[in-house]
Motif scaffolding. Structure first.
Motif, PDB file in Angstrom:
ATOM      1  N   UNK A 120       0.823  -1.218   0.000  1.00 48.40           N
ATOM      2  CA  UNK A 120       0.000   0.000   0.000  1.00 48.40           C
ATOM      3  C   UNK A 120       0.854   1.263   0.000  1.00 48.40           C
ATOM      4  N   UNK A 146      -2.188  15.092  -2.045  1.00 44.53           N
ATOM      5  CA  UNK A 146      -3.230  15.020  -1.022  1.00 44.53           C
ATOM      6  C   UNK A 146      -4.535  15.625  -1.517  1.00 44.53           C
ATOM      7  N   UNK A 149      -9.690  12.114  -1.080  1.00 43.04           N
ATOM      8  CA  UNK A 149      -9.327  10.965  -0.246  1.00 43.04           C
ATOM      9  C   UNK A 149      -8.460  10.001  -1.049  1.00 43.04           C
ATOM     10  N   UNK A 150      -7.594   9.308  -0.324  1.00 43.07           N
ATOM     11  CA  UNK A 150      -6.634   8.425  -0.971  1.00 43.07           C
ATOM     12  C   UNK A 150      -7.277   7.074  -1.319  1.00 43.07           C
ATOM     13  N   UNK A 153      -5.305   3.831  -2.277  1.00 34.51           N
ATOM     14  CA  UNK A 153      -4.656   3.039  -1.230  1.00 34.51           C
ATOM     15  C   UNK A 153      -5.645   2.193  -0.426  1.00 34.51           C
ATOM     16  N   UNK A 154      -6.925   2.298  -0.782  1.00 33.48           N
ATOM     17  CA  UNK A 154      -7.913   1.410  -0.156  1.00 33.48           C
ATOM     18  C   UNK A 154      -7.940   0.064  -0.863  1.00 33.48           C
ATOM     19  N   UNK A 360     -16.393   0.489  13.246  1.00 33.08           N
ATOM     20  CA  UNK A 360     -15.696   0.414  11.960  1.00 33.08           C
ATOM     21  C   UNK A 360     -16.340  -0.591  11.014  1.00 33.08           C
ATOM     22  N   UNK A 364     -17.028   0.213   7.166  1.00 33.68           N
ATOM     23  CA  UNK A 364     -16.612  -0.643   6.050  1.00 33.68           C
ATOM     24  C   UNK A 364     -17.793  -1.046   5.181  1.00 33.68           C
TER      25      UNK A 364
ATOM     26  N   UNK B 178       1.996   9.136   6.185  1.00 34.97           N
ATOM     27  CA  UNK B 178       1.416   7.819   5.864  1.00 34.97           C
ATOM     28  C   UNK B 178       2.381   6.665   6.110  1.00 34.97           C
ATOM     29  N   UNK B 196      -7.706   2.933  13.809  1.00 33.52           N
ATOM     30  CA  UNK B 196      -7.322   2.630  12.433  1.00 33.52           C
ATOM     31  C   UNK B 196      -5.891   2.118  12.456  1.00 33.52           C
ATOM     32  N   UNK B 206     -10.604  -3.779   5.466  1.00 36.68           N
ATOM     33  CA  UNK B 206     -10.036  -2.793   4.544  1.00 36.68           C
ATOM     34  C   UNK B 206      -9.064  -1.875   5.287  1.00 36.68           C
ATOM     35  N   UNK B 207      -8.110  -1.330   4.552  1.00 43.24           N
ATOM     36  CA  UNK B 207      -7.083  -0.487   5.157  1.00 43.24           C
ATOM     37  C   UNK B 207      -7.603   0.949   5.339  1.00 43.24           C
ATOM     38  N   UNK B 208      -8.362   1.151   6.409  1.00 46.85           N
ATOM     39  CA  UNK B 208      -8.980   2.463   6.622  1.00 46.85           C
ATOM     40  C   UNK B 208      -7.958   3.529   7.025  1.00 46.85           C
ATOM     41  N   UNK B 209      -6.844   3.096   7.617  1.00 47.43           N
ATOM     42  CA  UNK B 209      -5.812   4.068   7.997  1.00 47.43           C
ATOM     43  C   UNK B 209      -5.342   4.847   6.762  1.00 47.43           C
ATOM     44  N   UNK B 210      -5.277   4.140   5.628  1.00 46.41           N
ATOM     45  CA  UNK B 210      -4.810   4.783   4.400  1.00 46.41           C
ATOM     46  C   UNK B 210      -5.715   5.942   3.978  1.00 46.41           C
ATOM     47  N   UNK B 211      -7.027   5.830   4.196  1.00 41.15           N
ATOM     48  CA  UNK B 211      -7.904   6.950   3.800  1.00 41.15           C
ATOM     49  C   UNK B 211      -7.987   8.033   4.860  1.00 41.15           C
ATOM     50  N   UNK B 214      -4.447  12.211   5.509  1.00 47.07           N
ATOM     51  CA  UNK B 214      -4.714  13.270   4.545  1.00 47.07           C
ATOM     52  C   UNK B 214      -6.194  13.574   4.372  1.00 47.07           C
ATOM     53  N   UNK B 215      -7.031  13.188   5.329  1.00 47.25           N
ATOM     54  CA  UNK B 215      -8.475  13.371   5.143  1.00 47.25           C
ATOM     55  C   UNK B 215      -8.962  14.731   5.636  1.00 47.25           C
TER      56      UNK B 215
END
Ligand code: FAD
Ligand code: FAD
Lengths: 383, 501
Positions: A120, A146, A149-150, A153-154, A360, A364, B178, B196, B206-211, B214-215
């Protein structure tokens, strides 16, 4: 690949997605299918990505490669090797079929993960088809971004449950100037202690692997150093001062790391029919764990943060393994199942089994629904 | 800079005052007296962040001292449907922490404890208000440090860094926030505590830390961050190379990377910048050079010697007209002093400057710099260029006089055109400062309707009621439609202070 070919491939994917949405017949995305055994089982209609293949852009001085999801991973690695560059997270591929998209969606990383970061971390951008068949692009081809939203990377680790990955841009790195592999006999506890101590010092440590008996006695630690030639050379005596190391012949060393990455070492082979290959992901602080009913060999990677062993594949054993992992701040996966293990069992530690994650689960579920409102993408693969 | 307070019509003002009293009475029981501000003289310091051109007064400001208070504030606001704007140190440069006139500013500045440091696992657990540099200072005696180093690191908070995915000079080699954060604990707008990421190398689902990275304070309020610490390199040395041509300097950047070297830092300054800073810091810069590159190597003494030699060769081959290598730590810091003081130096040249932030592929650096030269003529404003060349992250500093409203609009237009050029050159409208309120229109240039709709989907997954910093970063469909029309008509955006629906 000509643009005509590419647009017709994408049109076909979109038709499949829209038909699946209309007929309520979920799809299971498949790249090389080299790991169709990974994740929760499903028998949905396959959407095959291999027709959408090719490297779209590669500029070595930008350290970025952009390719179609169906591109064979080995093709990407070969192109990078020509310019002396690598995918630093060392994705495993097993066999010729592994695709770029499959590697990203699986989100797995090899021995280099501990120093280089996970898959990732290297993803810069992605183009996807969502569950409505919309063609969307997120992120980009530059190192810093930035804007919004990224979303790209999800996708790593989403196992094809959010969207169809069409193209991705990933960061690549120069191959280290020098690499050396050292080995020494050592107990598990001492190996965990030493690798973490070394990692806290400015040493060019790039991978570690301890393999030993499940009963916690002696084993063998293999360490990879990679970086500037001078730094690697200077590190050898420093490590040698702590333990009795021997330097491996480069061809032996390469074979070892590649066999570890591809699970071709004896410890991973001969999975008995009723057994499961378990993967534990643990914090660095975790010492040796007493695992009940585990088979002969234990493999520790990433300075102890990734551990592999085989044991009975039944639910009771999995529950015990999960409890042990959770109690130590980590989680467990039934990574691979023996031939007679029920394929319909849950393979992952559930989010709800972790602290502070009930809320969470809802996040999700909403995320999934927002990318794929009709449930087109094999929802069951990831819990 | 220039105040741009909204002129609020009287009936609305009455509604706002009523809401304010309701909110203050709801929050009073859970916060100590000094931790809740609503009188204008108390809240005025919060009317903007580092981007002073955009200001607005909030309903109130809450300064909780515990995570529990944060959770309770969120629940109360959730129930009252009052939006919240989280705020760290307020050094953000895109108006990400700019208040909403019907909302509460939630400052995390008082949550500034370093909770624990673990040298063995090389991690530290800190509260969100801890300053970036304070982390490295607290672990220096262990030979460790926290790598991401935004230039604002003496002031900015780790909570802000997480929400802007901040980076600095050294992130070319060591990564952005990140890459250096393992776990973030936060609170959803509903008041629920969540985590996260994890201390393990990955976590279930799912990799929620990634979103969350930078949010921009729109998904969750960060209340605790677990950072990765790394071993301090034994030595660092820097090469200062001059070029008599900008393009040559830009090509040298690409040549270093293509040679398989990832320097610890690779920064560039143009002639206007070197002249401005030299007067200020007297670092001994080559004032005739069109551009100067600072190229750092760090690691063991052996590594550094080897890398400096290789980098020198590449720079020579790329046509450097002069090369100096720092001989000791004092000299290294002297070489860097100009780069580090570029912003204050720019501040001496004009009453105001507007700092832009876009990223482009390294190969396009020369092209963009040439285009900016053209824009300087077009807008009649000077622009200094100082930037993270190794990442292609540009920071044009547009000089203007804020007392002159017309000049500010020209500066704004200039900035927007630079961002549009970045997108055209395969880059992005923001590398590290975020979108905030500042670049919300430029989002319409970089993303299409489908992408923006997906962003709203992500937002709604975390914050279904859209109460957490909702007017930032992601433009609505209407806003983009209107922006598109305005761009086509060519003129400057009328009434930029008004909300577009
Ligand atoms: C025996 C064996 C051992 C392995 N060992 C390891 C190991 O030790 N460590 C490790 O990390 N990995 C391991 N792998 C993992 C695997 O080899 C690689 O990750 C590979 O790159 C997967 O690629 P694929 O194209 O074959 O994926 P597939 O098997 O085709 O797909 C993998 C997943 O990705 C999804 N997917 C594929 N393409 C897309 C797309 N375009 N868009 C969205 N979703 C998509 C699929 O739905 C599926 O969920 C192993 C595999 C095998 C068979
Ligand atoms: C002189 C100067 C130099 C700079 N140099 C750099 C640089 O080199 N690199 C770089 O990346 N940036 C740089 N910046 C920009 C800025 O410092 C960073 O964006 C920083 O991360 C902001 O941190 P802060 O604590 O001040 O956040 P704030 O400005 O208070 O907030 C920034 C955003 O984060 C949100 N936020 C803050 N804290 C929390 C929290 N706890 N929970 C949820 N949301 C939160 C806010 O809502 C807002 O959207 C610079 C700024 C200045 C003034």
């Amino acid at each position: 690949m000509s643009s005509l070919q590419s647009s017709s491939a994408i049109d076909l994917f979109r038709e499949q997605i829209l038909a699946a949405s209309k007929n309520k017949t979920p799809l299971s995305i498949q790249g090389g299918g080299t790991k169709s055994w990974y994740g929760n089982a499903n028998t949905f209609t396959k959407l095959e990505t291999r027709s959408y293949s090719g490297i779209l852009e590669y500029q070595p001085e930008e350290l970025v490669i952009t390719a179609c999801a169906g591109t064979p991973l080995k093709e990407i690695e070969a192109v990078l090797a020509e310019k002396n560059q690598v995918l630093a997270f060392e994705p495993p591929h097993f066999g010729d079929g592994a695709t770029f998209g499959g590697a990203i969606a699986a989100g797995l990383a090899g021995p280099g993960r501990i120093s280089a970061g996970n898959l990732r971390d290297f993803v810069l951008g992605a183009r996807i088809l969502d569950g409505k068949g919309q063609d969307l692009s997120f992120g980009g081809k530059v190192m810093k971004n930035v804007a919004g939203y990224d979303v790209s990377r999800l996708l790593p680790g989403s196992m094809g449950t959010l969207s169809l990955l069409l193209e991705a841009s990933v960061k690549v790195l120069p191959r280290p100037a020098a690499t050396t592999t050292l080995r020494c006999p050592i107990t598990q506890a001492r190996a965990l202690q030493l690798t973490n101590e070394w990692a806290g010092q400015p040493l060019p440590l790039s991978a570690s692997c301890w393999i030993g008996s499940s009963t916690g006695g002696d084993g063998e630690l293999t360490i990879r150093l990679a970086g500037a030639a001078a730094a690697v050379k200077a590190a050898i005596p420093l490590m040698g001062a702590a333990v009795n190391v021997v330097e491996l012949d480069p061809s032996v060393a390469d074979a070892f790391w590649s066999n570890l990455r591809e699970h071709e070492l004896p410890a991973f082979q001969n999975l008995n029919n009723n057994d499961t290959l378990y993967r534990l992901a643990l914090p660095a602080v975790c010492g040796p764990l007493a695992i009940p009913n585990m088979n002969d060999q234990l493999v520790l990677e990433w300075h102890g943060q990734q551990r592999w062993f085989t044991a009975s594949g039944d639910d009771v054993t999995f529950a015990t393994v999960k409890t042990l992992a959770n109690a130590n701040g980590g989680h467990a996966t039934r990574f691979k199942q023996g031939a007679h293990v029920d394929p319909n069992q849950q393979r992952f530690t559930l989010l709800s089994e972790q602290a502070h994650s009930v809320a969470l689960e809802a996040v999700q579920a909403r995320l999934k629904a927002s990318f794929d409102p009709a449930g087109v993408f094999a929802t069951s693969r990831l819990p | 800079m220039i105040p741009m307070n909204m002129v609020i019509p009287p009936p609305e003002l009455a509604a706002i005052t009523a809401l304010q009293s309701k909110l203050v009475s709801a929050l009073r029981p859970i916060l100590p007296e000094h931790a809740l501000l609503w009188e204008p003289e108390d809240t005025i310091p919060y009317e903007c962040d580092g981007l002073a051109a955009y200001r607005r007064m909030p309903l109130a400001v809450a300064l909780p001292e515990t995570e529990e208070q944060v959770a309770r504030i969120l629940k109360i606001c959730f129930n009252m449907q009052v939006p919240i704007v989280p705020r760290g140190s307020g050094t953000g440069l895109s108006g990400g922490a700019m208040p909403m006139s019907q909302g509460l500013v939630l400052s995390l500045a008082k949550l500034k404890k370093i909770i624990s440091i673990d040298p063995f696992t090389r991690t530290a657990v800190v509260q969100p208000g801890v300053r970036n540099l304070a982390i490295s200072e607290a672990v220096a005696h262990l030979g460790l440090y926290y790598a991401p180093d935004p230039s604002s690191q003496i002031a900015c908070s780790i909570g802000g860094n997480v929400n802007e995915n901040s980076g600095g000079v050294h992130c070319l080699k060591y990564g952005l926030t990140l890459h250096n954060v393992l776990k973030v604990r936060g609170i959803l707008m509903s008041g629920e505590i969540v985590e996260f990421g994890s201390l393990a190398p990955d976590s279930p689902g799912l990799d929620l830390l990634a979103v969350v990275m930078g949010s921009e304070g729109m998904l969750a309020v960060v209340t605790e961050v677990t950072v990765k610490l790394i071993a301090k390199p034994k030595l660092a040395r820097v090469i200062m190379a001059s070029f008599d041509d900008i393009e040559k300097g830009a090509d040298a950047v690409a040549a270093i990377i293509a040679a398989g070297i990832i320097p610890a830092g690779l920064e560039m300054m143009d002639k206007a910048t070197t002249r401005a800073v030299e007067e200020f810091v007297h670092a001994g810069y080559d004032l005739d050079a069109e551009t100067i590159l600072l190229c750092e190597s760090d690691g063991t003494p052996e590594e550094v010697a080897e890398e400096i030699e290789r980098m020198t060769k590449v720079l020579e081959q790329a046509g450097a007209s002069g090369i100096q290598i720092s001989q000791n730590e004092a000299e290294r810091l002297k070489f860097w002093s100009g780069r580090k003081n570029a912003f204050p130096a720019a501040g001496r040249l004009a009453p105001d400057y507007y700092c832009m932030d876009g990223t482009i592929p390294r190969r396009n650096i020369g092209t963009l710099l040439r285009r900016i030269q053209g824009m300087e003529k077009k807008y009649g404003l000077a622009c200094l260029n100082v930037f993270h060349a190794g990442d292609g992250n540009m920071h044009p500093l547009i000089l203007f006089n804020g007392a002159d409203q017309e000049e500010w609009h020209r500066a704004e237009e200039f900035g927007t055109e630079i961002l549009e050029a970045c997108v055209e050159l395969d880059g992005t409208i923001t590398g590290e400062h975020g979108v905030g309120i500042e670049k919300i229109n430029s989002m319409c240039v970089q993303f299409g309707e489908g992408e923006r709709e997906s962003f709203w989907g992500v937002k709604a997954a975390f914050d279904p009621e859209k109460l957490l910093n909702p007017d930032k970063a992601i433009p609505t469909l209407n806003r983009c439609a209107e922006y598109g029309r305005m761009r086509i008509s060519g003129g400057s955006v009328p009434h930029p202070e008004l909300e577009r629906f």
